[in-house]
Write a protein that holds these residues in place. Structure first.
Motif, PDB file in Angstrom:
ATOM      1  N   HIS A  73     -26.586 -28.910  13.517  1.00  0.00           N
ATOM      2  CA  HIS A  73     -26.259 -30.292  13.854  1.00  0.00           C
ATOM      3  C   HIS A  73     -27.181 -30.926  14.902  1.00  0.00           C
ATOM      4  N   ASP A  84     -19.977 -26.873  12.300  1.00  0.00           N
ATOM      5  CA  ASP A  84     -21.267 -26.189  12.221  1.00  0.00           C
ATOM      6  C   ASP A  84     -21.097 -24.791  12.801  1.00  0.00           C
ATOM      7  N   VAL A 109     -22.628 -35.129  11.348  1.00  0.00           N
ATOM      8  CA  VAL A 109     -22.452 -34.296  12.538  1.00  0.00           C
ATOM      9  C   VAL A 109     -21.033 -34.382  13.079  1.00  0.00           C
TER      10      VAL A 109
END
Length: 385
Positions: free
Chosen positions: A72, A181, A176
């Motif tokens: 990210h 992540d 994001v």
């Protein structure tokens, strides 16, 4: 996957609106007599920057231990750098500044692409990767068409660049913020960009095949705006290009969805690459034999369906030949050189071909040859059927 689609859509809009419409227009504005050379230099330098940056970002992403994740931070940072480059382009008073702006765009968007592409082998099972590749191919197509529509709607070169900058940052930010992540606790020990063709021959053959397909595609598409104006004598090359992009996009969607799903069901990849190569070569040869507006209307959907098939299957095939699970972003960065290098090579080849080796007929013939050779190269990959 929905947010990955959105991020890729913004990314491709920020790439294709400039490369298909804005950069050629800007090159003509800055130097009408040598517009082909200017366009070639700007895109060529940008492609070299991409080749240098993407593997490096891949290495850094594989070794990032940030609490925000390993991919990210690079996705967001790349989008911001790309947006800065687009702002520079919007205010470029000279070819030198134009080249600088496009280099920043290529560095930023290339880094963003390296991080986004790595999420596929990170998260997607092998048996679903061609379908995911199809979705990414559709986002690429929609980015191409939507970028063209955006330019027509805005109808102002500087503001079109600024709109592209906003789109790429928004897409990255949504991805994001809306997706998790993986966080890397310990950095991998190994740190190298080199992948030995002797130790990993399938990776080497896949890289070369990917390069040939992208070279053929670049030779066939980079100069379409000039082709419509200089050869076809279309009364409005911008509008004509948008029509071709729409046809290309619909066909690409169909090819990516239908053949990506079929490839996952059968587990086979190479036959679909062969089919894609044949269809794309046929589209280029059509423009060699019959370089007219009607021919372009037929060639555009042929090229679209061929590239759609390839894009869907390529994600699956390429991720299946990666040498190491711990170095995925770096290895994909090396593979992405096969995306960027043709953007540097194609303008040089195109300039030589257009000036002394057959003009646009020779250019499209070279496109067909490169695309056809890709099928033979991919046949050398042994570990994927």
């Amino acid at each position: 996957m929905a947010w990955l689609f959105v991020a890729n859509l913004g990314l491709w809009m920020a790439i294709y609106a400039p490369i298909q419409i804005l950069l050629p227009q800007q090159a003509e504005m800055l130097d009408r007599a040598d517009k082909v050379v200017v366009f070639g230099v700007v895109t060529g330098v940008g492609a070299v920057v991409t080749m240098l940056v993407v593997p490096l970002i891949g290495v850094l992403s594989d070794r990032t231990t940030s609490r925000f994740g390993r991919r990210h931070p690079w996705t967001l940072a790349g989008s911001v750098l790309g947006a800065v480059g687009l702002v520079v382009l919007a205010n470029a008073p000279s070819v030198a500044v134009m080249t600088l702006g496009w280099s920043l765009v290529q560095a930023g968007i290339g880094g963003m692409l390296a991080a986004l592409t790595s999420t596929v082998p990170d998260r997607v099972p092998v048996g679903q990767r061609a379908q995911v590749g199809g979705l990414i191919g559709i986002s690429q197509m929609l980015g191409t068409v939507a970028g063209g529509v955006l330019v027509v709607v805005v109808d102002d070169l500087p503001r079109s660049y600024l709109a592209c900058a906003a789109v790429v940052v928004i897409g990255a930010l949504l991805f994001v913020l809306m997706t998790p992540d993986t966080q890397l606790v310990r950095k991998p020990v190994r740190l190298t960009l080199w992948i030995s063709p002797r130790e990993h021959p399938d990776f080497a053959w896949a890289w070369l095949g990917h390069f040939m397909i992208n070279l053929g595609n670049a030779l066939g598409t980079l100069y379409l705006l000039f082709f419509l104006g200089d050869v076809v004598k279309h009364p409005s090359p911008d509008q004509g290009l948008l029509q071709l992009m729409a046809l290309y996009g619909v066909a690409l969607t169909a090819g990516a969805v239908l053949f990506g799903a079929r490839s996952d069901r059968t587990g086979r990849r190479k036959p679909y690459v062969y089919l894609a190569s044949f269809v794309m070569a046929l589209a280029a040869l059509l423009l060699v034999v019959w370089p007219t507006w009607v021919s372009a209307l037929v060639a555009a959907p042929l090229l679209g369906v061929g590239f759609g098939i390839y894009t869907a299957v390529a994600i699956a095939l390429l991720t299946q030949v990666l040498p190491s699970a711990t170095d995925r972003a770096k290895d994909l960065g090396v593979l992405n050189i096969a995306n960027a290098l043709p953007q540097a090579v194609a303008p040089l080849l195109a300039s030589a071909i257009l000036t002394g080796l057959g003009g646009y007929r020779g250019l499209f013939a070279a496109s067909a040859l490169a695309t056809g050779l890709a099928a033979w190269v991919i046949s050398r990959v042994r570990s994927v059927v």
